[in-house]
Design an enzyme around this catalytic site. Sequence first.
Site, mmCIF file in Angstrom:
data_model
loop_
_atom_site.group_PDB
_atom_site.id
_atom_site.type_symbol
_atom_site.label_atom_id
_atom_site.label_comp_id
_atom_site.label_asym_id
_atom_site.label_seq_id
_atom_site.Cartn_x
_atom_site.Cartn_y
_atom_site.Cartn_z
ATOM 1 N N ASP A 49 49.863 25.155 68.886
ATOM 2 C CA ASP A 49 49.782 24.285 67.787
ATOM 3 C C ASP A 49 48.547 24.379 67.033
ATOM 4 O O ASP A 49 48.239 23.505 66.088
ATOM 5 C CB ASP A 49 49.963 23.016 68.320
ATOM 6 N N ASP A 80 45.467 25.047 73.644
ATOM 7 C CA ASP A 80 46.306 24.250 72.774
ATOM 8 C C ASP A 80 45.352 23.477 71.979
ATOM 9 O O ASP A 80 44.328 23.296 72.265
ATOM 10 C CB ASP A 80 46.982 23.096 73.805
ATOM 11 N N HIS A 91 48.404 16.859 78.868
ATOM 12 C CA HIS A 91 47.847 15.640 78.536
ATOM 13 C C HIS A 91 48.091 14.199 79.665
ATOM 14 O O HIS A 91 47.590 13.282 79.560
ATOM 15 C CB HIS A 91 48.589 14.953 77.301
ATOM 16 N N HIS A 151 45.041 20.583 70.919
ATOM 17 C CA HIS A 151 44.796 19.196 71.691
ATOM 18 C C HIS A 151 43.891 19.219 72.585
ATOM 19 O O HIS A 151 44.136 20.087 73.581
ATOM 20 C CB HIS A 151 46.133 18.255 71.483
#
Length: 373
Positions: free
Chosen positions: A267, A179, A142, A181
Amino acid sequence: MATGFFWAEETFWHAGGNYALTLPVGGLVQPMVAGGLPEGPETKRRFKNLLDITGLAEELVMSGAESAKWDDLARVHPESYLKEFKATSDAGGGELGLRTPFGPGAFEIAARSAGLAKAAVAAVAKGELNNAYALCRPPGHHCLPDWPNGFCLLNNIGIAIEAAQAEGLMPRVAVLDWDVHHGNGTEAVYYDRGDVLTISIHQEKNYPLDTGDIADRGRGAGLGANINIPLPPGVGHDGYLTVMQDIVLPALHDFAPDMIIVACGFDASAFDPLSRMLATAETFAAMTKQVMRLADDICDGRVVCVHEGGYSEAYVPFCGHAVMTELAQSEIAAPDPMEATLRTRQPNARTQAFYAELIREMAETFKNPPPKG
């Protein structure tokens, strides 16, 4: 050749400030939690411990790594950001971006985390290892060049790629981010470049809320080299494998990279508190196997996994072990204690058919060149 596993105890001591502690973190005070944040050390520590307990660690080349140097970091992050991060870290910690609080010494720990990714990529690129896993913490996908975000303080994968390319080790790289996200930071680093393909499979509008759209395909020289696959909640095991088969593997094959780097977040698992995707340890094992088979065909098996998210302390270790069993082609497995339960929680046939049609529509979109401008 063998499979490498790069880790450092120091990275488990990264803390998100003193928000949930009574003792000031630093020196010999080890953080018990991550300052109240979900991104804590135990998911990673228990992952590594499980490798030790099953004996799989004995089949791996277990290694540490030097911290990434300032020059390594500066290939991705501007000097102004690095200086502010270092100064804030030296002053006891703080927060520079969104959801990125950190305590004292965070700059050095983040540089060590990036160094693990750098060393893993270099070792595989040089042929010293067949493939590798870097257990990085804090995570990196991120983090934009000038703005930390979502627990990420340095872009580990970007730093590793740029260091390897500076040595002339691999002109073309593909980054597959599974991931849950959106990998907005890695996307931002390479959005204007055509030598690095970035693919992100993520739960739509989970985090960040304003990035990861299917229409975002890159810009300029990078047009077409960015692929976002936003999925609705509940896709499950079969949905992920369909995405891999219909979109990801063809894109990787056509790009023909010198290495495939997986931004390996866990996740998307059914037990993760920050998602609703219903993936299982078997899902991550199957995706790893798919990537490895393709890598054998297009880039001499060069695969590096770099740890990102995953917030279930109980379940992340089994997802990670499943990936390592595949990377090492080992007979040592850690049976998923929730396998039977998770089978009953997968989408029903009607819902799976809906997801499959949605994925086919997305696959058709990516077969067409993106519009210019």
